[in-house]
Write a protein that holds these residues in place. Sequence first.
Motif, short mmCIF file in Angstrom:
data_model
loop_
_atom_site.label_atom_id
_atom_site.label_comp_id
_atom_site.label_asym_id
_atom_site.label_seq_id
_atom_site.Cartn_x
_atom_site.Cartn_y
_atom_site.Cartn_z
N MET A 9 0.85 -1.19 0.00
CA MET A 9 0.00 0.00 0.00
C MET A 9 0.89 1.25 0.00
O MET A 9 1.92 1.27 0.68
CB MET A 9 -0.86 0.05 1.28
CG MET A 9 -1.99 -0.94 1.32
SD MET A 9 -2.93 -0.81 2.87
CE MET A 9 -2.06 -1.98 3.91
N LYS A 13 1.70 2.57 -6.92
CA LYS A 13 1.27 1.75 -8.05
C LYS A 13 0.33 2.50 -9.01
O LYS A 13 0.52 2.45 -10.22
CB LYS A 13 0.57 0.47 -7.56
CG LYS A 13 1.42 -0.40 -6.64
CD LYS A 13 0.64 -1.59 -6.13
CE LYS A 13 -0.50 -1.29 -5.19
NZ LYS A 13 -0.18 -0.87 -3.82
N ASP A 32 -8.44 -1.66 -7.79
CA ASP A 32 -9.36 -1.15 -6.75
C ASP A 32 -10.52 -0.37 -7.39
O ASP A 32 -11.67 -0.54 -7.02
CB ASP A 32 -8.62 -0.26 -5.76
CG ASP A 32 -7.91 -1.06 -4.67
OD1 ASP A 32 -8.21 -2.26 -4.51
OD2 ASP A 32 -7.05 -0.47 -3.98
N ARG A 56 -11.55 -10.41 -0.82
CA ARG A 56 -10.49 -11.21 -1.46
C ARG A 56 -11.07 -12.10 -2.56
O ARG A 56 -10.40 -12.36 -3.56
CB ARG A 56 -9.76 -12.07 -0.43
CG ARG A 56 -9.01 -11.28 0.63
CD ARG A 56 -8.00 -10.32 0.05
NE ARG A 56 -7.41 -9.45 1.08
CZ ARG A 56 -6.72 -8.35 0.81
NH1 ARG A 56 -6.50 -7.97 -0.43
NH2 ARG A 56 -6.23 -7.61 1.78
N GLY A 79 -2.52 -3.67 -2.78
CA GLY A 79 -1.34 -4.18 -2.08
C GLY A 79 -1.41 -5.66 -1.71
O GLY A 79 -0.41 -6.36 -1.67
N GLY A 80 -2.64 -6.15 -1.44
CA GLY A 80 -2.77 -7.54 -1.01
C GLY A 80 -3.01 -8.52 -2.15
O GLY A 80 -2.92 -9.74 -1.95
N ARG A 119 -7.96 3.21 3.39
CA ARG A 119 -7.40 1.86 3.46
C ARG A 119 -7.85 1.17 4.75
O ARG A 119 -7.29 1.39 5.82
CB ARG A 119 -5.88 1.95 3.37
CG ARG A 119 -5.45 2.46 1.99
CD ARG A 119 -3.97 2.61 1.87
NE ARG A 119 -3.55 2.69 0.50
CZ ARG A 119 -3.26 3.81 -0.15
NH1 ARG A 119 -3.36 4.98 0.46
NH2 ARG A 119 -2.85 3.77 -1.41
N PRO A 120 -8.86 0.32 4.62
CA PRO A 120 -9.48 -0.27 5.83
C PRO A 120 -8.52 -1.06 6.72
O PRO A 120 -8.75 -1.15 7.92
CB PRO A 120 -10.57 -1.19 5.26
CG PRO A 120 -10.27 -1.33 3.81
CD PRO A 120 -9.51 -0.13 3.39
N LEU A 121 -7.44 -1.59 6.16
CA LEU A 121 -6.52 -2.39 6.99
C LEU A 121 -5.73 -1.53 7.98
O LEU A 121 -5.23 -2.04 8.97
CB LEU A 121 -5.55 -3.19 6.12
CG LEU A 121 -6.17 -4.28 5.25
CD1 LEU A 121 -5.10 -4.95 4.40
CD2 LEU A 121 -6.86 -5.33 6.10
N ARG A 141 4.36 -10.39 3.23
CA ARG A 141 3.95 -10.23 1.83
C ARG A 141 5.10 -10.26 0.83
O ARG A 141 4.89 -10.56 -0.34
CB ARG A 141 3.19 -8.91 1.69
CG ARG A 141 1.83 -8.99 2.33
CD ARG A 141 1.08 -7.70 2.16
NE ARG A 141 -0.35 -7.91 2.43
CZ ARG A 141 -1.27 -7.03 2.18
NH1 ARG A 141 -0.94 -5.86 1.66
NH2 ARG A 141 -2.54 -7.30 2.44
C1 S3P Z 1 -5.08 -3.60 0.38
C2 S3P Z 1 -4.64 -2.56 -0.40
C3 S3P Z 1 -5.54 -1.58 -1.01
C4 S3P Z 1 -6.93 -2.19 -1.24
C5 S3P Z 1 -7.45 -2.78 0.05
C6 S3P Z 1 -6.53 -3.87 0.61
C7 S3P Z 1 -4.09 -4.53 0.98
O1 S3P Z 1 -4.99 -1.13 -2.25
O2 S3P Z 1 -6.90 -3.17 -2.24
O3 S3P Z 1 -7.58 -1.73 0.97
O4 S3P Z 1 -4.46 -5.63 1.40
O5 S3P Z 1 -2.88 -4.16 1.00
P1 S3P Z 1 -3.69 -0.11 -2.32
O6 S3P Z 1 -2.47 -0.95 -2.33
O7 S3P Z 1 -3.91 0.63 -3.59
O8 S3P Z 1 -3.78 0.77 -1.12
#
Ligand code: S3P
Length: 171
Positions: A9, A13, A32, A56, A79-80, A119-121, A141
């Motif tokens: 994140m 990107k 996203d 996911r 990011g995930g 970013r909810p995480l 990761r």
């Molecule tokens: C996430 C990254 C976010 C988005 C979601 C989960 C992650 O995208 O897909 O919040 O798990 O790292 P960015 O990398 O664009 O922030």
Amino acid sequence: MKIVLLGYMASGKSSIGKRLSKSLDLQFIDLDDYIINKEKASINEIFKNKGEIYFRKIEHIYLKEILEKNTDFILSLGGGTPCYANNMNEIIKENRISIYLQSSVTKLSDRLIKKKSKRPLVASLADEKIPEFVAKHLFERRFFYEKAKFKVNIDNKSKKEVTKEIINLLE
Ligand code: S3P
């Protein structure tokens, strides 16, 4: 060319993806944004109302939908994305050029602190907890990110410089 940008994140990107799309005259797709459009809900809303497992699942489905397009593109992942389902194996298939935008825990944490809310995480974490969270998360990761065909370090470089470096790699 089918170019896939991945990384933690706040590694840039989406902004690097947009620049590359202009320079290379290729369609830009942000995973996203694609999800937001298809689900008619923000990433925060999806996490809050349906949970991370649902996110996911759809992330995997939409990733495959994009990767299987017949057209060329620059795709910026979340990011995930590389770390779930069998996504990284799909991303590194022969006709796809995967690029890991790599950065240090300190730089990523600094950038993430400024952009936490969408970013909810990390949105509910106190700023001072972010570096510790990023260090652990990146450690988990990195194994997936490192499978990318190319790795570009973004620290202390302008977006213009990173874009140029990637274009040179592709030549
Ligand atoms: C996430 C990254 C976010 C988005 C979601 C989960 C992650 O995208 O897909 O919040 O798990 O790292 P960015 O990398 O664009 O922030």
